[in-house]
Design a protein around this motif. Structure first.
Motif, short mmCIF file in Angstrom:
data_model
loop_
_atom_site.label_atom_id
_atom_site.label_comp_id
_atom_site.label_asym_id
_atom_site.label_seq_id
_atom_site.Cartn_x
_atom_site.Cartn_y
_atom_site.Cartn_z
N LEU A 211 26.69 51.82 23.87
CA LEU A 211 26.26 50.76 22.84
C LEU A 211 24.94 50.37 22.44
CD1 LEU A 211 29.15 48.33 23.28
CD2 LEU A 211 29.20 50.04 21.93
N LYS A 212 23.95 50.39 23.32
CA LYS A 212 22.84 50.01 23.42
C LYS A 212 21.85 51.05 22.27
CE LYS A 212 18.81 47.96 25.51
NZ LYS A 212 18.15 47.41 26.94
N ASP A 213 21.08 50.39 21.22
CA ASP A 213 20.77 51.19 20.19
C ASP A 213 21.47 52.17 19.36
OD1 ASP A 213 17.98 50.11 21.05
OD2 ASP A 213 17.96 51.49 22.51
N SER A 214 22.92 51.82 19.39
CA SER A 214 23.85 52.53 18.93
C SER A 214 24.19 51.99 17.31
CB SER A 214 25.08 52.81 19.65
OG SER A 214 26.20 53.16 18.87
N ASP A 215 24.74 52.90 16.45
CA ASP A 215 25.23 52.49 15.19
C ASP A 215 26.67 52.26 15.33
OD1 ASP A 215 22.96 52.30 14.08
OD2 ASP A 215 22.75 54.31 13.40
N THR A 216 27.47 52.45 16.33
CA THR A 216 28.94 52.54 16.34
C THR A 216 29.50 51.01 16.23
OG1 THR A 216 30.82 53.43 17.70
CG2 THR A 216 29.28 52.12 18.96
N GLU A 217 30.60 50.94 15.96
CA GLU A 217 31.55 49.70 15.96
C GLU A 217 32.50 49.61 17.08
OE1 GLU A 217 32.71 48.73 12.08
OE2 GLU A 217 30.74 48.42 11.46
N LEU A 218 32.81 48.39 17.55
CA LEU A 218 33.66 48.13 18.64
C LEU A 218 34.88 47.22 18.29
CD1 LEU A 218 34.14 49.36 21.76
CD2 LEU A 218 33.38 47.01 22.30
N GLU A 219 36.14 47.66 18.68
CA GLU A 219 37.38 46.80 18.13
C GLU A 219 37.62 46.18 19.41
OE1 GLU A 219 38.98 46.89 15.10
OE2 GLU A 219 37.63 48.26 14.43
N VAL A 220 37.44 44.79 19.21
CA VAL A 220 37.67 44.02 20.52
C VAL A 220 38.83 42.89 20.15
CG1 VAL A 220 35.43 43.88 21.19
CG2 VAL A 220 35.84 42.19 19.65
N GLN B 82 37.22 41.14 13.04
CA GLN B 82 36.25 42.32 12.36
C GLN B 82 36.01 43.13 13.58
OE1 GLN B 82 35.45 42.13 9.00
NE2 GLN B 82 36.89 40.56 8.69
N SER B 83 35.49 44.20 13.16
CA SER B 83 34.88 45.29 14.12
C SER B 83 33.63 44.68 14.58
CB SER B 83 34.88 46.59 13.56
OG SER B 83 35.90 46.93 13.30
N LEU B 84 33.31 44.83 15.67
CA LEU B 84 31.99 44.26 16.27
C LEU B 84 30.79 45.49 16.07
CD1 LEU B 84 30.25 41.99 17.47
CD2 LEU B 84 31.06 42.56 19.74
N GLU C 157 30.20 36.52 9.74
CA GLU C 157 30.96 37.60 9.30
C GLU C 157 32.52 37.28 9.88
OE1 GLU C 157 30.17 40.00 7.87
OE2 GLU C 157 27.95 39.91 7.93
N GLU C 158 32.78 36.51 10.95
CA GLU C 158 34.22 36.20 11.25
C GLU C 158 34.80 35.12 10.91
OE1 GLU C 158 37.76 37.08 13.95
OE2 GLU C 158 36.05 38.38 13.03
N LEU C 159 33.73 33.98 10.70
CA LEU C 159 34.38 32.74 10.18
C LEU C 159 33.91 32.23 8.89
CD1 LEU C 159 34.04 30.93 13.75
CD2 LEU C 159 36.23 32.10 12.79
N GLY C 160 32.78 33.02 8.38
CA GLY C 160 32.34 32.50 7.03
C GLY C 160 31.53 31.05 7.01
#
Length: 450
Positions: A170-179, A184-186, A368-371
């Motif tokens: 994850l460090k310095d990555s452009d990926t998204e993680l489903e938690v 929302q994807s993180l 993003e999650e709560l606005g």
């Protein structure tokens, strides 16, 4: 006979202050309860002036039902490690805490109480061993939010069960993680920097592995604010005991600015045209921030004169008193969780500018999650509390854009914050969600000695 609870906070404003407020709430709701808060001294180099002042103020607030036991660093047994990490530092105080509790609960002492349990901060899970010695249960206090709590649990699962290498993936990555604690994807760029640090990740994993040994947990939030995370924690899919939520408190931020960042911020504030109070401190390579000795040398030429009628620069402010003022229309925050709760309580929208720890996640959740916030920067990975790292420079244009968005009078964000503020007040009223958690917790503690 009175029931005695032992509270063991971690060091630091954001850990001690909320737990003190929890103690007051518990005492207000049950006359048969007494509480002792055992305060362990800060590690060398991590104690701020405001924290020291707060510690000093506590000695004047002790009474028959709320006591503070201050452990001295001189009481700590000699450690074989001359430079202990955070875990070994807390573990080294177990004998002192054990002796302190033994003295407090000695039946030969006047006004002794019956020990009913421990409440420990997330960084004090080693004190579960002390509670076990006395044959009483331990409850976990999580001073951050339910979303970070859920992510903390999920990361431990990924690392221990799925053998997922969090840092390299994850460090310095452009990926998204489903938690499971977010809808929302993180994005990896919003992942808490503290969990991507090779010094701190093992600390968090070790603490998480002991969470299941507690009887329940209390989280520094209110249920209406974080429905997805609350749903995850209530689902039973995490092998944790039952728990609840509810408190609010002020914190003192550990963040500071470089001279270049202070200059860019000054330009943005002046261009925005809005009145401002600016808490400005110098960033330190390690530990708490310091003071700028001469503002005229680091700020744009003539800035102090041009803004003398609309702005004030100070090194510290009574945050709660400031946010309570109806003149405050917005809060540019580094997104410490206690600051977010204070801001929501008073209905003040936030512009997010996270620096360290879990603040990136807090900013993502708010925007993003709560606005409930607007973004200055959400994917800030520039400050590392364990190493000397440079802070990413935010430009005047970026800051000005965020401030102008924050100060829009009729924005949807401002309306949502107003409604959430109303819900936060209802949560602590009789019958509200947070009040119900306090009552349930006291009932559970009472059953421990029945």
């Amino acid at each position: 006979m009175k029931l005695e609870l032992i509270l063991v906070p971690s060091t630091g404003d954001g850990h001690l202050r909320p737990l003190v407020e929890v103690a007051k709430l518990l005492l207000d709701n049950d006359d048969h309860l007494s509480i002792t808060i055992i305060i362990i001294p800060s590690m060398h180099g991590f104690q701020t002036t405001s924290y020291s002042s707060y510690i000093a103020s506590l000695s004047t607030t002790s009474n028959d039902r709320l006591r503070f036991s201050f452990i001295s660093s001189a009481d700590r047994p000699n450690s074989p490690d001359p430079e202990p990490n955070f875990i070994s530092y807390m573990e080294s105080y177990k004998p002192v805490v054990k002796a302190t509790v033994a003295k407090l609960t000695d039946s030969a002492q006047p006004r002794s109480s019956r020990l009913a349990g421990f409440v420990v901060d997330i960084f004090c899970t080693t004190m579960i061993d002390v509670a076990n010695y006395f044959g009483v249960p331990t409850y976990l206090f999580y001073p951050s939010n339910t979303t970070f709590f859920g992510l903390h649990i999920y990361v431990q699962y990924l690392c221990d069960v799925e053998k997922y290498d969090i840092i390299s993936e994850l460090k310095d990555s452009d990926t998204e993680l489903e938690v499971p604690c977010l809808t929302q994807s993180l994005p990896a760029k919003c992942f808490p920097s503290v969990l991507l640090n090779k010094e701190w990740l093992p600390v968090f994993l070790k603490q998480a592995r002991r969470f299941h040994e507690t009887k329940g947990f209390l989280v520094n939030t209110f249920a209406e604010l974080e429905p997805q995370a609350m749903s995850f924690l209530s689902s039973g899919d995490h092998n944790l005991p039952t728990g609840g939520t509810g408190f609010k408190c002020q914190e003192q931020c550990m963040g500071g600015f470089s001279e270049d960042q202070a200059k860019e911020t000054a330009i943005a504030l002046e261009r925005s045209g809005h009145r401002f109070i600016w808490c400005l401190r110098r960033a330190a390579p390690m530990g708490p921030p310091g003071e700028f000795t001469n503002l005229e040398e680091i700020l744009p030429e003539g800035f102090l004169d041009r803004t003398s009628e609309i702005g004030k620069i100070i090194s510290w402010a009574p945050q709660r008193a400031v946010l309570e003022s109806p003149a405050i229309g917005g809060f540019v925050s580094h997104c410490g969780w206690n600051s977010i709760l204070e801001s929501l309580w008073f209905g003040v929208p936030i512009a997010t500018w996270p620096l360290y720890a879990e603040q990136q996640l807090n900013a993502f959740e708010m925007v993003e999650e709560l606005g409930l916030g607007v973004e200055i920067q959400n994917h800030f990975q520039g400050v590392d509390m364990a190493t000397e790292t440079e802070m990413e420079l935010m430009t005047a244009e970026e800051i000005e854009r965020g401030v102008r968005c924050l100060m829009e009078k009729d924005s949807d964000v401002r309306d949502r914050v107003r409604k959430m503020s109303e819900k936060s007040h209802m949560a602590v009223m009789d019958g509200g969600s947070s009040h119900a958690v306090i009552v349930k917790f006291i009932q559970d503690v009472t059953r421990n000695i029945s």
